[in-house]
Design a protein around this motif. Structure first.
Motif, mmCIF file in Angstrom:
data_model
loop_
_atom_site.group_PDB
_atom_site.id
_atom_site.type_symbol
_atom_site.label_atom_id
_atom_site.label_comp_id
_atom_site.label_asym_id
_atom_site.label_seq_id
_atom_site.Cartn_x
_atom_site.Cartn_y
_atom_site.Cartn_z
ATOM 1 N N ASP A 180 0.826 -1.203 0.000
ATOM 2 C CA ASP A 180 0.000 0.000 0.000
ATOM 3 C C ASP A 180 0.865 1.259 0.000
ATOM 4 O O ASP A 180 0.562 2.238 -0.681
ATOM 5 C CB ASP A 180 -0.870 -0.017 1.267
ATOM 6 C CG ASP A 180 -2.305 0.214 0.900
ATOM 7 O OD1 ASP A 180 -2.667 -0.162 -0.243
ATOM 8 O OD2 ASP A 180 -3.045 0.779 1.730
ATOM 9 N N TYR A 181 1.924 1.188 0.794
ATOM 10 C CA TYR A 181 2.856 2.319 0.910
ATOM 11 C C TYR A 181 3.377 2.709 -0.477
ATOM 12 O O TYR A 181 3.392 3.889 -0.842
ATOM 13 C CB TYR A 181 4.004 1.915 1.843
ATOM 14 C CG TYR A 181 5.078 2.955 2.053
ATOM 15 C CD1 TYR A 181 4.979 3.887 3.081
ATOM 16 C CD2 TYR A 181 6.204 2.990 1.239
ATOM 17 C CE1 TYR A 181 5.982 4.832 3.289
ATOM 18 C CE2 TYR A 181 7.210 3.936 1.434
ATOM 19 C CZ TYR A 181 7.085 4.844 2.458
ATOM 20 O OH TYR A 181 8.073 5.785 2.658
ATOM 21 N N LYS A 183 2.111 1.633 -3.435
ATOM 22 C CA LYS A 183 1.013 1.858 -4.378
ATOM 23 C C LYS A 183 0.615 3.330 -4.337
ATOM 24 O O LYS A 183 0.433 3.980 -5.367
ATOM 25 C CB LYS A 183 -0.166 0.977 -3.978
ATOM 26 C CG LYS A 183 -1.147 0.732 -5.076
ATOM 27 C CD LYS A 183 -2.099 -0.354 -4.661
ATOM 28 C CE LYS A 183 -3.124 -0.579 -5.742
ATOM 29 N NZ LYS A 183 -4.117 -1.555 -5.295
ATOM 30 N N ARG A 184 0.527 3.858 -3.125
ATOM 31 C CA ARG A 184 0.137 5.264 -2.965
ATOM 32 C C ARG A 184 1.159 6.199 -3.611
ATOM 33 O O ARG A 184 0.837 7.284 -4.035
ATOM 34 C CB ARG A 184 -0.028 5.612 -1.476
ATOM 35 C CG ARG A 184 -1.426 5.274 -0.962
ATOM 36 C CD ARG A 184 -1.660 5.798 0.442
ATOM 37 N NE ARG A 184 -1.257 4.792 1.415
ATOM 38 C CZ ARG A 184 -0.296 4.950 2.313
ATOM 39 N NH1 ARG A 184 0.382 6.083 2.397
ATOM 40 N NH2 ARG A 184 0.005 3.979 3.150
ATOM 41 N N ARG A 185 2.410 5.761 -3.668
ATOM 42 C CA ARG A 185 3.447 6.592 -4.297
ATOM 43 C C ARG A 185 3.563 6.329 -5.794
ATOM 44 O O ARG A 185 4.450 6.869 -6.453
ATOM 45 C CB ARG A 185 4.799 6.315 -3.624
ATOM 46 C CG ARG A 185 4.920 7.014 -2.287
ATOM 47 C CD ARG A 185 6.060 6.453 -1.468
ATOM 48 N NE ARG A 185 6.180 7.173 -0.213
ATOM 49 C CZ ARG A 185 5.300 7.097 0.768
ATOM 50 N NH1 ARG A 185 4.221 6.350 0.653
ATOM 51 N NH2 ARG A 185 5.469 7.789 1.883
#
Ligand code: AMP
Length: 214
Positions: A180-181, A183-185
């Motif tokens: 997620d970390y 993916k958000r970037r």
């Protein structure tokens, strides 16, 4: 390269690094090297590795920082098995920023838990050249002997059935949040890690070439 233990990161990272002429930096291999050399870091890491736990972030980050300071890492590296926690990912961002570098891609090897379990418990590794075999799906021609260099094959202590379940749990709780970390970037590219090795290699090549879909 991010993925569960046994997802194929090591094999694919080594091939990609060779193809791109970059250093392959594998945190697990670095810990095992420290262990063999009997360093203080190796001694401390061993306690965690034997149990299938993660080595504490501060030790891991210090080791990676040292490694990235070596000459062959100046042009960039393929990171394999690091970061494995969000805290490590944040430390890596800071470290790369200080060095005027950044991450181009995060490749996620998607493999089911059942398949990881099957791969890890059947994995046998050559003591001499590090090549990985599998008792069922990629057995050596002669039992216990490496096809490539004749070295002795062994089972990593942490691939034994008792420890593997713990490593898979650790992956789920401590490493999976990284997906997620990244993916958000907008850095994450998923690769299906369950197909034959050549097919996975093709997907990795594509993942490196193509822009990341946001
Ligand atoms: P690997 O060879 O990548 O499966 O790693 C073997 C073991 O080394 C892991 O089970 C951990 O105990 C330790 N290790 C490797 N990479 C890391 C990391 N990034 N953070 C903490 N522990 C690690």
């Amino acid at each position: 390269m991010v993925g569960g233990p046994g997802a194929g990161k090591g094999t694919q990272a080594a091939a990609l690094a060779k193809r791109l002429g970059l250093a392959h930096v594998a945190s697990g291999d670095l810990f095992r090297r420290h262990l063999r050399q009997g360093t203080e870091l190796g001694r401390q890491a061993a306690k965690y590795m034997e149990r299938g736990s993660l080595v504490p972030d501060d030790l891991t980050i210090t080791m990676i920082e040292q490694r990235l300071g070596e000459a062959d890492a100046a042009e960039g590296v393929i990171l394999d098995g690091f970061p494995r926690t969000v805290a490590q990912a944040e430390a890596l961002d800071a470290l790369l920023h200080r060095r005027g570098q950044g991450l181009d891609r995060v490749i996620f090897f998607d493999v089911s838990r059942d398949e990881l379990l099957r791969r890890l418990t059947g994995r046998r590794i050559c003591r001499r050249c590090g090549h990985a075999f599998h008792l069922v799906s990629a057995p050596p021609k002669v039992a216990g002997v490496c096809d490539h260099c004749g070295g002795e094959l062994y089972q990593r202590e942490d691939d034994a059935e008792g420890t593997v379940g713990r490593r898979l749990d650790v992956y789920q709780t401590q490493t999976a949040p990284l997906l997620d970390y990244y993916k958000r970037r907008g850095l994450l590219v998923r690769v299906d890690g369950e197909g034959p090795m050549a097919q996975v290699a093709d997907s990795v090549k594509k993942a490196v070439r193509e822009p990341v879909a946001s």
